[in-house]
Design a protein around this motif. Structure first.
Motif, short mmCIF file in Angstrom:
data_model
loop_
_atom_site.label_atom_id
_atom_site.label_comp_id
_atom_site.label_asym_id
_atom_site.label_seq_id
_atom_site.Cartn_x
_atom_site.Cartn_y
_atom_site.Cartn_z
N ALA A 1 0.84 -1.20 0.00
CA ALA A 1 0.00 0.00 0.00
C ALA A 1 0.87 1.25 0.00
CB ALA A 1 -0.92 -0.02 1.21
N LEU A 2 1.93 1.24 0.81
CA LEU A 2 2.82 2.41 0.87
C LEU A 2 3.50 2.63 -0.48
CD1 LEU A 2 4.52 2.21 4.37
CD2 LEU A 2 2.51 3.52 3.65
N ASN A 3 3.95 1.53 -1.11
CA ASN A 3 4.59 1.65 -2.43
C ASN A 3 3.64 2.27 -3.43
OD1 ASN A 3 6.95 0.57 -1.62
ND2 ASN A 3 6.48 -1.52 -2.30
N ARG A 4 2.39 1.83 -3.35
CA ARG A 4 1.41 2.34 -4.30
C ARG A 4 1.23 3.84 -4.10
NH1 ARG A 4 -4.15 -0.59 -5.49
NH2 ARG A 4 -2.63 -2.02 -6.38
N ILE A 5 1.18 4.25 -2.83
CA ILE A 5 0.99 5.68 -2.56
C ILE A 5 2.21 6.47 -3.04
CG2 ILE A 5 0.78 7.40 -0.73
CD1 ILE A 5 -0.66 4.96 0.80
N ARG A 6 3.41 5.90 -2.79
CA ARG A 6 4.63 6.59 -3.20
C ARG A 6 4.71 6.72 -4.71
NH1 ARG A 6 7.66 3.10 0.64
NH2 ARG A 6 7.40 4.20 2.61
N SER A 7 4.31 5.66 -5.41
CA SER A 7 4.46 5.70 -6.86
C SER A 7 3.32 6.46 -7.53
CB SER A 7 4.53 4.27 -7.41
OG SER A 7 3.28 3.65 -7.23
N SER A 8 2.29 6.74 -6.75
CA SER A 8 1.17 7.49 -7.32
C SER A 8 1.64 8.87 -7.72
CB SER A 8 0.05 7.57 -6.29
OG SER A 8 -0.60 8.82 -6.39
N ARG A 9 1.28 9.29 -8.93
CA ARG A 9 1.85 10.53 -9.44
C ARG A 9 1.24 11.78 -8.80
NH1 ARG A 9 1.69 9.31 -15.63
NH2 ARG A 9 1.46 7.19 -14.93
N THR A 10 0.03 11.69 -8.32
CA THR A 10 -0.59 12.88 -7.76
C THR A 10 -0.09 13.13 -6.34
OG1 THR A 10 -2.40 11.41 -7.26
CG2 THR A 10 -2.76 12.93 -9.06
N ARG A 11 0.54 14.26 -6.17
CA ARG A 11 1.04 14.63 -4.86
C ARG A 11 -0.10 14.81 -3.87
NH1 ARG A 11 5.74 16.53 -3.28
NH2 ARG A 11 7.47 16.44 -4.73
N GLU A 12 -1.16 15.33 -4.40
CA GLU A 12 -2.32 15.62 -3.57
C GLU A 12 -2.79 14.37 -2.84
OE1 GLU A 12 -6.62 15.09 -3.11
OE2 GLU A 12 -5.52 14.39 -4.85
N ARG A 13 -2.74 13.25 -3.58
CA ARG A 13 -3.21 12.00 -3.01
C ARG A 13 -2.35 11.62 -1.80
NH1 ARG A 13 -4.11 6.55 -6.51
NH2 ARG A 13 -4.80 5.28 -4.79
N TYR A 14 -1.05 11.83 -1.96
CA TYR A 14 -0.14 11.50 -0.89
C TYR A 14 -0.39 12.39 0.33
CZ TYR A 14 4.13 10.47 1.60
OH TYR A 14 5.03 10.10 2.55
N ALA A 15 -0.57 13.68 0.03
CA ALA A 15 -0.72 14.66 1.11
C ALA A 15 -1.98 14.38 1.94
CB ALA A 15 -0.77 16.06 0.52
N THR A 16 -3.04 13.99 1.27
CA THR A 16 -4.29 13.83 2.01
C THR A 16 -4.56 12.37 2.38
OG1 THR A 16 -5.49 13.60 -0.04
CG2 THR A 16 -5.39 15.81 0.90
N TYR A 17 -3.53 11.54 2.18
CA TYR A 17 -3.71 10.12 2.44
C TYR A 17 -4.23 9.83 3.85
CZ TYR A 17 -2.14 5.62 4.14
OH TYR A 17 -2.07 4.43 4.79
N GLN A 18 -3.50 10.37 4.83
CA GLN A 18 -3.88 10.07 6.21
C GLN A 18 -5.29 10.58 6.51
OE1 GLN A 18 -2.59 8.27 8.41
NE2 GLN A 18 -0.44 8.01 7.88
N GLN A 19 -5.55 11.76 5.98
CA GLN A 19 -6.84 12.38 6.25
C GLN A 19 -7.98 11.53 5.67
OE1 GLN A 19 -7.33 16.19 4.40
NE2 GLN A 19 -9.53 16.06 4.75
N ARG A 20 -7.78 11.09 4.42
CA ARG A 20 -8.82 10.29 3.78
C ARG A 20 -8.97 8.94 4.45
NH1 ARG A 20 -8.70 10.67 -2.67
NH2 ARG A 20 -8.59 12.92 -2.88
N LEU A 21 -7.84 8.43 4.86
CA LEU A 21 -7.83 7.15 5.55
C LEU A 21 -8.79 7.23 6.74
CD1 LEU A 21 -4.57 5.28 6.35
CD2 LEU A 21 -6.32 5.47 8.07
N MET A 22 -8.69 8.36 7.42
CA MET A 22 -9.53 8.55 8.59
C MET A 22 -11.01 8.65 8.21
SD MET A 22 -7.45 8.50 10.98
CE MET A 22 -6.31 7.51 10.07
#
Lengths: 323, 192
Positions: free
Chosen positions: B84-105
């Motif tokens: 899952a972490l690899n997928r997030i890292r390789s995801s091109r959209t920075r936004e997705r990474y930035a809001t990952y924790q928030q969305r997770l919640m």
């Protein structure tokens, strides 16, 4: 002993998560005795633990997912490719698509299809509507032309062929050709790869080797020796359990336990061994309809007062036997 | 910590390429791992299933050098986590990474449609949302996925002491939010 409030939360958490050491438990017990409020506090945290909203397991199709994983595992070339490779792969795919599209325009009917199994039985419908059950570790390829439906296969498969008089259904397995128009039958080249055994459930099938042609009708079985290229029609009536791997329906009529065990082993792909040879003579008269192997083992144990043991994936049956 | 006997049996079989064992492992852990993976893929079940399937493909690819320190279960959770972490890292959209924790919640605990919620369960989910992200993650791995402290520590690259601290803190904060919904055992005895 004086504890900071944070420590007691950690201690209670350890107790609830079953991580507490014997020393932790002693400390906790002392703390609980100190004051009734402590007990109340503990009970509240315990309720929080037990009543936590554990999400239900998702509704997933595990078998389908496993099938996908197995497909990937068995794909010859995959994974870990550089971007350059990925692009060349995409280019190659585009060429393939282009060629496929040309074929598509020339002849809109799908031309060929391939099925492969590893450790599961696959039930599928071929593009002509024929239903096939492919046993474990088997494979088949079908090619439909204007004149016929040609199938090559290895292992074992059961076919319920869609009738089409204009296109006979021809299966090539080793040096044997099995031709049908519309019927249900089983082809087995997996139990012993030097023989091909064909059993017909309904309809009529033609078997053709280099210098011999044989017709089989419903209920008949023939075996073809790949070494001598000779075919023999079996004298014994068709074994009702010949294709049990596809639906796990078994019919035993005064069948010796040794044969029962062979049929079950094959259908469930699990070795079952008799520890006492006197058990082989026990006769069984029963029908099983898609039971689990564990359940069948229980039933057998009851019928013949057997002791059943499962070790490293192998069932061992032991008992006094039948005379 | 040496893996248990059953686990070493499983590990050996997988290392030797025994597919029935692999299948059994898959059948046992697929659904629970998907449940966990959902919390790491914005509540998307399709992504979650794909994550878990890829983890198993990887497990098979790397079967000859499995490095199981605690248990096969923990190893699988860890693989899914890393995947899952690899997928997030390789995801091109920075936004997705930035809001990952928030969305997770936000998405982790959307109830299944047919689930009837008691008031406590609703409040409980809200209370979980209020926990600091890692604190919540630790609590859920312990309570929902029944991982041991050392397994959680290993998975999240934190110390066991930190796991203990998060667990104590989680219970304390949850109590603060939910105390009025808890049954008072003392009161129960007095009034019934």
């Amino acid at each position: 002993m004086q504890h900071h409030y944070n420590d007691i939360d950690e201690l209670i958490a350890k107790r609830l998560a079953e991580e507490a050491t014997p020393e932790d438990l002693v400390v906790l017990e002392d703390w609980l005795q100190e004051n009734p409020d402590n007990q109340l506090y503990f009970d509240q945290l315990k309720q929080l633990w037990t009543r936590a909203p554990v999400p239900a397991l998702p509704q997933v199709d595990t078998e389908e997912a496993l099938l996908r994983v197995k497909k990937q595992i068995h794909a010859p070339m995959r994974g870990r490719v550089s971007n350059l490779y990925r692009w060349s792969g995409a280019a190659a795919a585009a060429v393939v698509l282009l060629i496929a599209a040309i074929y598509w325009i020339q002849d809109p009917a799908p031309r060929s299809m391939e099925l492969v199994t590893a450790d599961q039985v696959l039930q599928d419908t071929l593009m002509d509507g024929t239903q096939v059950s492919l046993n474990q570790k088997s494979g088949l390829n079908i090619r439909v032309s204007k004149q016929k439906r040609s199938v090559t296969m290895r292992g074992e498969a059961f076919f319920k062929v869609t009738p089409d008089t204009t296109k006979p259904f021809v299966i090539a397995v080793q040096n044997l050709e099995v031709t049908v128009v519309g019927t249900a039958f089983n082809v087995d080249n997996s139990s012993d790869s030097s023989y091909v055994v064909v059993s017909v459930e309904e309809g009529k099938v033609q078997l053709k080797s280099k210098d011999q042609t044989l017709y089989l009708t419903a209920g008949q079985t023939a075996s073809f020796s790949c070494k001598t290229n000779q075919m023999t029609r079996s004298q014994t009536p068709i074994n009702p359990n010949v294709a049990a791997y596809k639906d796990r329906r078994f019919v035993f009529e005064e069948t010796p336990l040794s044969e029962v065990v062979t049929a079950l082993s094959k259908a469930y792909a699990t070795p079952i061994l008799l520890k006492n040879s006197r058990l082989a003579n026990c006769k069984l008269r029963v029908r099983y309809n898609n039971e689990s192997l564990a359940r069948i083992m229980e039933l057998l144990a009851e019928t013949f007062t057997l002791r059943i043991e499962k070790k490293e994936g192998i069932y061992y049956l032991d008992g006094n036997g039948c005379d | 910590m040496i893996p248990t006997h059953t686990d070493s049996h499983i590990i050996n079989a997988i290392q030797q390429g025994d597919e029935p064992t692999f299948d059994a492992l898959f059948r046992t852990w697929y659904a629970p791992l998907v449940r966990y993976a959902v919390t790491m893929s914005n509540g998307n079940y399709e992504d979650a299933e794909d994550l878990v399937q890829q983890a198993f493909v990887k497990l098979w690819d790397q079967r000859t050098n499995l490095d199981v320190q605690f248990s096969m279960k923990a190893y699988l959770y860890r693989m899914v986590h890393n995947q899952a972490l690899n997928r997030i890292r390789s995801s091109r959209t920075r936004e997705r990474y930035a809001t990952y924790q928030q969305r997770l919640m936000e998405h982790a605990h959307e109830p299944a449609p047919d689930q009837t919620d008691t008031e406590l369960q609703l409040k409980y989910r809200k209370a979980l949302d209020l926990l600091p992200p890692q604190c919540r993650q630790v609590f859920e791995l312990s309570r929902f996925e029944a991982l041991k402290y050392r397994e959680i520590a290993d998975q999240l690259n934190i110390s066991i002491k930190t796991v203990e601290t998060h667990m104590g803190k989680a219970l304390k904060l949850l109590r603060h939010e939910l105390v009025e919904f808890l049954v008072s055992v003392v009161g129960f005895f007095v009034f019934s």
